[in-house]
Motif scaffolding. Structure first.
Motif, PDB file in Angstrom:
ATOM      1  N   VAL A 151      34.862  28.950  60.130  1.00 32.03           N
ATOM      2  CA  VAL A 151      36.143  29.628  59.911  1.00 32.03           C
ATOM      3  C   VAL A 151      35.630  30.661  58.714  1.00 32.03           C
ATOM      4  CG1 VAL A 151      38.072  29.225  59.049  1.00 32.03           C
ATOM      5  CG2 VAL A 151      37.415  27.563  60.147  1.00 32.03           C
ATOM      6  N   ILE A 152      35.992  32.001  59.033  1.00 31.56           N
ATOM      7  CA  ILE A 152      35.912  32.964  58.013  1.00 31.56           C
ATOM      8  C   ILE A 152      37.111  32.911  56.970  1.00 31.56           C
ATOM      9  CG2 ILE A 152      35.748  35.424  57.569  1.00 31.56           C
ATOM     10  CD1 ILE A 152      34.408  35.695  60.399  1.00 31.56           C
ATOM     11  N   HIS A 153      36.756  32.844  55.775  1.00 34.15           N
ATOM     12  CA  HIS A 153      37.956  32.671  54.689  1.00 34.15           C
ATOM     13  C   HIS A 153      37.884  34.164  53.873  1.00 34.15           C
ATOM     14  CE1 HIS A 153      40.906  31.261  52.181  1.00 34.15           C
ATOM     15  NE2 HIS A 153      40.215  31.178  50.901  1.00 34.15           N
ATOM     16  N   GLY A 154      39.319  34.635  53.420  1.00 35.95           N
ATOM     17  CA  GLY A 154      39.213  35.795  52.711  1.00 35.95           C
ATOM     18  C   GLY A 154      39.592  36.891  53.191  1.00 35.95           C
ATOM     19  N   GLU A 155      39.844  36.892  54.511  1.00 32.41           N
ATOM     20  CA  GLU A 155      40.068  38.258  55.328  1.00 32.41           C
ATOM     21  C   GLU A 155      41.634  38.636  55.119  1.00 32.41           C
ATOM     22  OE1 GLU A 155      40.274  40.005  59.712  1.00 32.41           O
ATOM     23  OE2 GLU A 155      40.104  37.770  59.410  1.00 32.41           O
ATOM     24  N   GLN A 156      41.753  40.038  54.890  1.00 31.29           N
ATOM     25  CA  GLN A 156      43.209  40.467  54.615  1.00 31.29           C
ATOM     26  C   GLN A 156      44.171  40.226  55.681  1.00 31.29           C
ATOM     27  OE1 GLN A 156      43.569  42.003  51.399  1.00 31.29           O
ATOM     28  NE2 GLN A 156      45.627  42.685  51.989  1.00 31.29           N
ATOM     29  N   LYS A 157      45.444  39.706  55.197  1.00 30.77           N
ATOM     30  CA  LYS A 157      46.369  39.530  56.292  1.00 30.77           C
ATOM     31  C   LYS A 157      47.050  40.599  57.004  1.00 30.77           C
ATOM     32  CE  LYS A 157      47.528  35.038  54.449  1.00 30.77           C
ATOM     33  NZ  LYS A 157      48.541  34.219  53.973  1.00 30.77           N
ATOM     34  N   ASP A 184      44.316  45.710  67.286  1.00 30.55           N
ATOM     35  CA  ASP A 184      43.404  46.515  66.086  1.00 30.55           C
ATOM     36  C   ASP A 184      42.162  45.616  65.902  1.00 30.55           C
ATOM     37  OD1 ASP A 184      45.536  48.349  66.014  1.00 30.55           O
ATOM     38  OD2 ASP A 184      46.540  47.375  64.724  1.00 30.55           O
ATOM     39  N   VAL A 185      41.022  46.184  65.992  1.00 23.83           N
ATOM     40  CA  VAL A 185      40.045  45.406  66.206  1.00 23.83           C
ATOM     41  C   VAL A 185      39.233  45.481  64.688  1.00 23.83           C
ATOM     42  CG1 VAL A 185      39.661  45.915  68.551  1.00 23.83           C
ATOM     43  CG2 VAL A 185      38.516  47.485  67.203  1.00 23.83           C
ATOM     44  N   GLN A 186      39.617  46.295  63.678  1.00 23.10           N
ATOM     45  CA  GLN A 186      38.961  46.346  62.520  1.00 23.10           C
ATOM     46  C   GLN A 186      38.721  45.062  61.861  1.00 23.10           C
ATOM     47  OE1 GLN A 186      41.701  47.857  63.319  1.00 23.10           O
ATOM     48  NE2 GLN A 186      41.350  50.152  62.640  1.00 23.10           N
ATOM     49  N   ALA A 187      39.550  43.892  62.002  1.00 18.54           N
ATOM     50  CA  ALA A 187      39.160  42.606  61.484  1.00 18.54           C
ATOM     51  C   ALA A 187      38.144  42.107  62.253  1.00 18.54           C
ATOM     52  CB  ALA A 187      40.509  41.886  61.551  1.00 18.54           C
ATOM     53  N   PHE A 188      38.134  42.058  63.408  1.00 14.92           N
ATOM     54  CA  PHE A 188      37.108  41.523  64.503  1.00 14.92           C
ATOM     55  C   PHE A 188      35.806  42.277  64.161  1.00 14.92           C
ATOM     56  CE2 PHE A 188      40.908  40.785  67.044  1.00 14.92           C
ATOM     57  CZ  PHE A 188      40.772  39.120  67.330  1.00 14.92           C
ATOM     58  N   VAL A 189      35.881  43.498  64.096  1.00 19.26           N
ATOM     59  CA  VAL A 189      34.345  44.117  63.600  1.00 19.26           C
ATOM     60  C   VAL A 189      33.949  43.820  62.294  1.00 19.26           C
ATOM     61  CG1 VAL A 189      33.359  46.586  63.168  1.00 19.26           C
ATOM     62  CG2 VAL A 189      34.964  46.137  65.018  1.00 19.26           C
ATOM     63  N   ALA A 190      34.979  43.643  61.386  1.00 24.19           N
ATOM     64  CA  ALA A 190      34.513  43.039  59.976  1.00 24.19           C
ATOM     65  C   ALA A 190      33.885  41.898  59.841  1.00 24.19           C
ATOM     66  CB  ALA A 190      35.587  43.309  58.860  1.00 24.19           C
ATOM     67  N   ALA A 191      34.372  40.791  60.604  1.00 23.81           N
ATOM     68  CA  ALA A 191      34.063  39.580  60.978  1.00 23.81           C
ATOM     69  C   ALA A 191      32.717  39.326  61.677  1.00 23.81           C
ATOM     70  CB  ALA A 191      34.961  38.712  61.777  1.00 23.81           C
ATOM     71  N   ALA A 192      32.553  40.389  62.720  1.00 24.70           N
ATOM     72  CA  ALA A 192      31.102  40.487  63.373  1.00 24.70           C
ATOM     73  C   ALA A 192      30.168  40.939  62.550  1.00 24.70           C
ATOM     74  CB  ALA A 192      31.459  41.223  64.615  1.00 24.70           C
ATOM     75  N   GLU A 193      30.496  41.970  61.824  1.00 20.99           N
ATOM     76  CA  GLU A 193      29.476  42.220  60.892  1.00 20.99           C
ATOM     77  C   GLU A 193      28.982  41.286  59.926  1.00 20.99           C
ATOM     78  OE1 GLU A 193      31.185  45.802  58.945  1.00 20.99           O
ATOM     79  OE2 GLU A 193      30.604  47.234  60.759  1.00 20.99           O
ATOM     80  N   MET A 194      29.920  40.480  59.411  1.00 23.83           N
ATOM     81  CA  MET A 194      29.432  39.387  58.516  1.00 23.83           C
ATOM     82  C   MET A 194      28.565  38.191  59.272  1.00 23.83           C
ATOM     83  SD  MET A 194      32.183  37.014  55.925  1.00 23.83           S
ATOM     84  CE  MET A 194      31.415  36.387  54.562  1.00 23.83           C
ATOM     85  N   LEU A 195      29.117  38.035  60.374  1.00 23.03           N
ATOM     86  CA  LEU A 195      28.577  36.722  61.167  1.00 23.03           C
ATOM     87  C   LEU A 195      26.802  37.426  61.400  1.00 23.03           C
ATOM     88  CD1 LEU A 195      31.243  35.977  63.750  1.00 23.03           C
ATOM     89  CD2 LEU A 195      30.291  34.253  61.953  1.00 23.03           C
TER      90      LEU A 195
END
Length: 377
Positions: free
Chosen positions: A215-221, A282-293
């Motif tokens: 689980v990725i925690h801390g993402e902007q809602k 809107d894929v910004q959240a997915f892209v940010a999560a992918a970069e972190m992964l």
């Protein structure tokens, strides 16, 4: 009748031949569609051995919607296939006018087949806004719809907004089958929830595939519900205390929300990360999560979602991101997006919709479709 079991241990129905479908009484079924997704409507009609009814939907010069039904619908069961796209407002008006036209033409029943329900994310009160999905449900019921077939609602509680039956189909069996058959060495995978709100869905996938969970925690809602609102401010102090404001405790202030930095709860190092969700827009959240992964050692990254709206410049962002593959169903047309991004793959779910229509028309149980079943051609 012989039943097969798929890899997940659930019962798999045998292949349906044309003669079985011909035995179904389809003379009273009329399938019509608007302009949102004619390809899906044609595929559903073809699987049922039918052809689309004569219905044309067009717009006048002042953008008013005109619906003309050439075939008789009196005493028949009408199935209107209309999904939500980027042009959501026109999609809704087309659906409402088609339903009302069938109602005033004495149709026996009018079933709205809406694979992606527009405004389904606006199902909670936000500040001084409103619950739009509740309004939409009332409009659909008033227009003449007697039944709704949809797929993977953003929140299951949306079904309670309708005064008519709602069948919320699941696309997860198709996505689970894709993971097993199309992702090499999927046993070395970990299911990832890009925020805690998706953890329940991700946990369901992890349990069915017997995989780990992260689980990725801390993402902007996305709803920005943590912004300062006037309702949260304390009342002004006054020297002339009244009976209601003379309480010694007063109204406590809401503490300011401070979001922690992005962190991953779980191990993804050297593993295949599979992010799951119901909608990718809107894929910004997915892209940010992918970069972190990727920074945490994930060797490959997949994104699986039921609805692929992919608005704005989503194809370009996905093409430039570390995501290796984006898998969505054809509940929403996205052929143009696939031309812009080669990573997008499509799963056909028309057979599930066709089977749901057949069961409703024959008054058969729908519970079979809500089990972990993979349908075949």
């Amino acid at each position: 009748m012989l039943l097969q079991r798929n890899k997940l241990g659930s019962v798999r129905p045998p292949k349906r031949c044309r003669s079985d479908m011909d035995n179904t009484s389809t003379s009273d079924i009329v399938i019509i569609n608007g302009n949102s997704h004619p390809d899906l409507a044609n595929m559903v009609a073809e699987r049922m051995g039918l052809k689309n009814g004569g219905c044309s939907v067009f717009h006048k010069s002042n953008r008013e919607t005109i619906v003309e039904i050439s075939d008789s619908v009196r005493g028949k069961d009408i199935y209107i296939i209309q999904t939500g796209t980027k042009d959501a407002n026109n999609n809704i008006m087309e659906l409402l006018i088609m339903a009302y036209a069938c109602k005033t033409s004495s149709a026996r029943s009018i079933v709205g087949v809406i694979p992606y329900l527009p405004y389904s994310k606006q199902c909670k009160m936000r500040k001084r806004g409103c619950i739009v999905s509740k309004l939409l449900a009332k409009m659909m019921c008033t227009s003449g719809l007697t039944h709704i077939i949809t797929m993977d609602l953003h929140q299951k509680e949306i079904q309670g907004f309708f005064d008519i039956p709602v069948d919320n189909l699941r696309a997860s069996p198709f996505l689970l089958q894709y993971i097993q058959e199309s992702i090499p060495d999927y046993r070395n995978s970990v299911i990832v929830a890009r925020n805690p709100g998706v953890a329940k869905k991700a946990n369901s996938y992890a349990e069915r595939l017997r995989l780990g969970l992260a689980v990725i925690h801390g993402e902007q809602k996305e709803a920005e519900s943590d912004e300062v609102d006037g309702r949260y401010s304390p009342p002004p102090t006054s020297s002339n205390r009244t009976r209601t404001t003379s309480v010694s405790v007063g109204v406590p202030e809401h503490p300011v929300k401070v979001k922690p930095p992005l962190t991953i709860v779980g191990d993804v190092n050297g593993r295949i990360a599979i992010m799951v969700d119901d909608l990718i827009d809107d894929v910004q959240a997915f892209v940010a999560a992918a970069e972190m992964l990727k920074d945490n050692g994930a060797c490959k990254i997949y994104v699986l979602a039921t609805h692929g709206l992919l608005s704005s410049d989503a194809p370009r962002l996905l093409d430039e991101s570390p995501i290796d593959e984006i898998v969505v169903t054809n509940t929403i047309p996205h052929e143009i997006q696939k031309l812009q991004c080669h990573k997008i793959k499509t799963i056909d779910i028309s057979i599930l919709i066709a089977e749901a229509i057949r069961r409703i028309h024959n008054k058969e149980s729908m519970s079979y479709l809500f089990r972990n079943v993979t349908l075949e051609d």
